[in-house]
Design a protein around this motif. Structure first.
Motif, PDB file in Angstrom:
ATOM      1  N   LEU A  62       0.825  -1.204   0.000  1.00  0.00           N
ATOM      2  CA  LEU A  62       0.000   0.000   0.000  1.00  0.00           C
ATOM      3  C   LEU A  62       0.860   1.255   0.000  1.00  0.00           C
ATOM      4  O   LEU A  62       0.566   2.224  -0.712  1.00  0.00           O
ATOM      5  CB  LEU A  62      -0.947   0.002   1.206  1.00  0.00           C
ATOM      6  CG  LEU A  62      -2.049  -1.054   1.189  1.00  0.00           C
ATOM      7  CD1 LEU A  62      -2.780  -1.071   2.530  1.00  0.00           C
ATOM      8  CD2 LEU A  62      -3.022  -0.794   0.058  1.00  0.00           C
ATOM      9  N   GLN A  63       1.927   1.249   0.775  1.00  0.00           N
ATOM     10  CA  GLN A  63       2.828   2.401   0.834  1.00  0.00           C
ATOM     11  C   GLN A  63       3.504   2.626  -0.519  1.00  0.00           C
ATOM     12  O   GLN A  63       3.601   3.753  -0.990  1.00  0.00           O
ATOM     13  CB  GLN A  63       3.886   2.197   1.930  1.00  0.00           C
ATOM     14  CG  GLN A  63       4.835   3.363   2.073  1.00  0.00           C
ATOM     15  CD  GLN A  63       4.120   4.631   2.490  1.00  0.00           C
ATOM     16  OE1 GLN A  63       3.135   4.605   3.228  1.00  0.00           O
ATOM     17  NE2 GLN A  63       4.590   5.768   2.004  1.00  0.00           N
ATOM     18  N   ARG A  64       3.948   1.539  -1.168  1.00  0.00           N
ATOM     19  CA  ARG A  64       4.573   1.670  -2.494  1.00  0.00           C
ATOM     20  C   ARG A  64       3.576   2.206  -3.512  1.00  0.00           C
ATOM     21  O   ARG A  64       3.925   3.053  -4.343  1.00  0.00           O
ATOM     22  CB  ARG A  64       5.144   0.326  -2.944  1.00  0.00           C
ATOM     23  CG  ARG A  64       6.464  -0.019  -2.260  1.00  0.00           C
ATOM     24  CD  ARG A  64       7.104  -1.262  -2.860  1.00  0.00           C
ATOM     25  NE  ARG A  64       6.434  -2.496  -2.474  1.00  0.00           N
ATOM     26  CZ  ARG A  64       6.590  -3.102  -1.300  1.00  0.00           C
ATOM     27  NH1 ARG A  64       7.393  -2.596  -0.399  1.00  0.00           N
ATOM     28  NH2 ARG A  64       5.961  -4.231  -1.043  1.00  0.00           N
ATOM     29  N   ASN A  65       2.337   1.733  -3.453  1.00  0.00           N
ATOM     30  CA  ASN A  65       1.315   2.215  -4.377  1.00  0.00           C
ATOM     31  C   ASN A  65       1.009   3.692  -4.160  1.00  0.00           C
ATOM     32  O   ASN A  65       0.830   4.443  -5.127  1.00  0.00           O
ATOM     33  CB  ASN A  65       0.032   1.392  -4.257  1.00  0.00           C
ATOM     34  CG  ASN A  65       0.199  -0.010  -4.788  1.00  0.00           C
ATOM     35  OD1 ASN A  65       1.104  -0.285  -5.575  1.00  0.00           O
ATOM     36  ND2 ASN A  65      -0.653  -0.915  -4.356  1.00  0.00           N
ATOM     37  N   ARG A  66       0.946   4.127  -2.902  1.00  0.00           N
ATOM     38  CA  ARG A  66       0.717   5.546  -2.618  1.00  0.00           C
ATOM     39  C   ARG A  66       1.863   6.396  -3.161  1.00  0.00           C
ATOM     40  O   ARG A  66       1.649   7.454  -3.745  1.00  0.00           O
ATOM     41  CB  ARG A  66       0.553   5.775  -1.110  1.00  0.00           C
ATOM     42  CG  ARG A  66      -0.808   5.363  -0.576  1.00  0.00           C
ATOM     43  CD  ARG A  66      -1.028   5.848   0.837  1.00  0.00           C
ATOM     44  NE  ARG A  66      -0.164   5.182   1.798  1.00  0.00           N
ATOM     45  CZ  ARG A  66      -0.486   4.081   2.475  1.00  0.00           C
ATOM     46  NH1 ARG A  66      -1.658   3.517   2.308  1.00  0.00           N
ATOM     47  NH2 ARG A  66       0.368   3.553   3.321  1.00  0.00           N
ATOM     48  N   GLN A  67       3.074   5.903  -2.979  1.00  0.00           N
ATOM     49  CA  GLN A  67       4.251   6.623  -3.459  1.00  0.00           C
ATOM     50  C   GLN A  67       4.227   6.731  -4.991  1.00  0.00           C
ATOM     51  O   GLN A  67       4.517   7.785  -5.545  1.00  0.00           O
ATOM     52  CB  GLN A  67       5.537   5.925  -2.994  1.00  0.00           C
ATOM     53  CG  GLN A  67       6.806   6.662  -3.369  1.00  0.00           C
ATOM     54  CD  GLN A  67       6.910   8.017  -2.689  1.00  0.00           C
ATOM     55  OE1 GLN A  67       6.420   8.208  -1.575  1.00  0.00           O
ATOM     56  NE2 GLN A  67       7.518   8.967  -3.365  1.00  0.00           N
ATOM     57  N   LYS A  68       3.856   5.643  -5.673  1.00  0.00           N
ATOM     58  CA  LYS A  68       3.755   5.659  -7.137  1.00  0.00           C
ATOM     59  C   LYS A  68       2.745   6.700  -7.600  1.00  0.00           C
ATOM     60  O   LYS A  68       2.997   7.454  -8.533  1.00  0.00           O
ATOM     61  CB  LYS A  68       3.311   4.282  -7.667  1.00  0.00           C
ATOM     62  CG  LYS A  68       4.407   3.323  -7.924  1.00  0.00           C
ATOM     63  CD  LYS A  68       3.790   2.077  -8.554  1.00  0.00           C
ATOM     64  CE  LYS A  68       4.796   0.985  -8.733  1.00  0.00           C
ATOM     65  NZ  LYS A  68       4.199  -0.229  -9.278  1.00  0.00           N
ATOM     66  N   ARG A  69       1.574   6.723  -6.937  1.00  0.00           N
ATOM     67  CA  ARG A  69       0.534   7.681  -7.315  1.00  0.00           C
ATOM     68  C   ARG A  69       1.017   9.112  -7.133  1.00  0.00           C
ATOM     69  O   ARG A  69       0.771   9.977  -7.964  1.00  0.00           O
ATOM     70  CB  ARG A  69      -0.738   7.443  -6.499  1.00  0.00           C
ATOM     71  CG  ARG A  69      -1.605   6.379  -7.116  1.00  0.00           C
ATOM     72  CD  ARG A  69      -2.973   6.305  -6.441  1.00  0.00           C
ATOM     73  NE  ARG A  69      -3.118   4.925  -5.972  1.00  0.00           N
ATOM     74  CZ  ARG A  69      -3.218   4.549  -4.705  1.00  0.00           C
ATOM     75  NH1 ARG A  69      -3.262   5.441  -3.761  1.00  0.00           N
ATOM     76  NH2 ARG A  69      -3.307   3.279  -4.380  1.00  0.00           N
ATOM     77  N   ARG A  70       1.740   9.379  -6.031  1.00  0.00           N
ATOM     78  CA  ARG A  70       2.274  10.712  -5.812  1.00  0.00           C
ATOM     79  C   ARG A  70       3.238  11.109  -6.911  1.00  0.00           C
ATOM     80  O   ARG A  70       3.229  12.239  -7.394  1.00  0.00           O
ATOM     81  CB  ARG A  70       2.988  10.773  -4.453  1.00  0.00           C
ATOM     82  CG  ARG A  70       2.069  10.935  -3.289  1.00  0.00           C
ATOM     83  CD  ARG A  70       2.851  11.222  -2.006  1.00  0.00           C
ATOM     84  NE  ARG A  70       2.155  10.597  -0.922  1.00  0.00           N
ATOM     85  CZ  ARG A  70       2.584   9.561  -0.205  1.00  0.00           C
ATOM     86  NH1 ARG A  70       3.749   9.025  -0.457  1.00  0.00           N
ATOM     87  NH2 ARG A  70       1.862   9.063   0.763  1.00  0.00           N
ATOM     88  N   GLU A  71       4.098  10.164  -7.304  1.00  0.00           N
ATOM     89  CA  GLU A  71       5.078  10.453  -8.349  1.00  0.00           C
ATOM     90  C   GLU A  71       4.400  10.678  -9.695  1.00  0.00           C
ATOM     91  O   GLU A  71       4.839  11.501 -10.486  1.00  0.00           O
ATOM     92  CB  GLU A  71       6.096   9.324  -8.440  1.00  0.00           C
ATOM     93  CG  GLU A  71       7.013   9.264  -7.237  1.00  0.00           C
ATOM     94  CD  GLU A  71       7.899   8.038  -7.215  1.00  0.00           C
ATOM     95  OE1 GLU A  71       7.832   7.218  -8.167  1.00  0.00           O
ATOM     96  OE2 GLU A  71       8.659   7.883  -6.248  1.00  0.00           O
ATOM     97  N   GLU A  72       3.321   9.938  -9.972  1.00  0.00           N
ATOM     98  CA  GLU A  72       2.606  10.103 -11.233  1.00  0.00           C
ATOM     99  C   GLU A  72       1.886  11.443 -11.311  1.00  0.00           C
ATOM    100  O   GLU A  72       1.695  11.997 -12.390  1.00  0.00           O
ATOM    101  CB  GLU A  72       1.596   8.965 -11.421  1.00  0.00           C
ATOM    102  CG  GLU A  72       2.237   7.630 -11.705  1.00  0.00           C
ATOM    103  CD  GLU A  72       1.245   6.480 -11.678  1.00  0.00           C
ATOM    104  OE1 GLU A  72       0.048   6.725 -11.391  1.00  0.00           O
ATOM    105  OE2 GLU A  72       1.667   5.343 -11.927  1.00  0.00           O
TER     106      GLU A  72
END
Length: 74
Positions: A62-72
Motif C-alpha cells: 500500500l505504501q509503495r502504491n501511494r508513493q507511485k501515485r504521488r510520483e505520477e
C-alpha cells in the motif's frame, strides 16, 4: 524475553531474534480462536505469525502504491 535462533532460509544461515508477545483478550475469544485454528490443523502461534507477515507485506505494498501515485501526479 529475547532469544536468538539460527534458521536456514534459502541455503543461508540467518540469526533470527525472537520475542515473546503478550496479548490481552477475553478468555472466550482466545478459546474460540484456539478451537478454530486447531480444527484447521494449525497452532495459534503459526496463524498469528503468518497474519503478521501478511499484514506487514500488505502495508508495504500500500505504501509503495501511494508513493507511485504521488510520483505520477507530479
Amino acid at each position: 524475553m529475547l532469544q536468538g535462533n539460527i534458521e536456514e532460509q534459502r541455503g543461508k544461515k540467518l540469526k533470527v531474534e525472537t520475542v515473546q508477545l503478550n496479548i490481552d483478550v477475553p478468555r472466550h475469544i482466545r478459546d474460540d480462536f484456539l478451537d478454530s485454528v486447531e480444527k484447521n490443523g494449525k497452532t495459534i502461534n503459526d496463524v498469528l505469525k503468518l497474519y503478521m507477515q501478511k499484514y506487514i507485506w500488505k502495508q508495504g505494498e500500500l505504501q509503495r502504491n501511494r508513493q507511485k501515485r504521488r510520483e505520477e501526479l507530479r
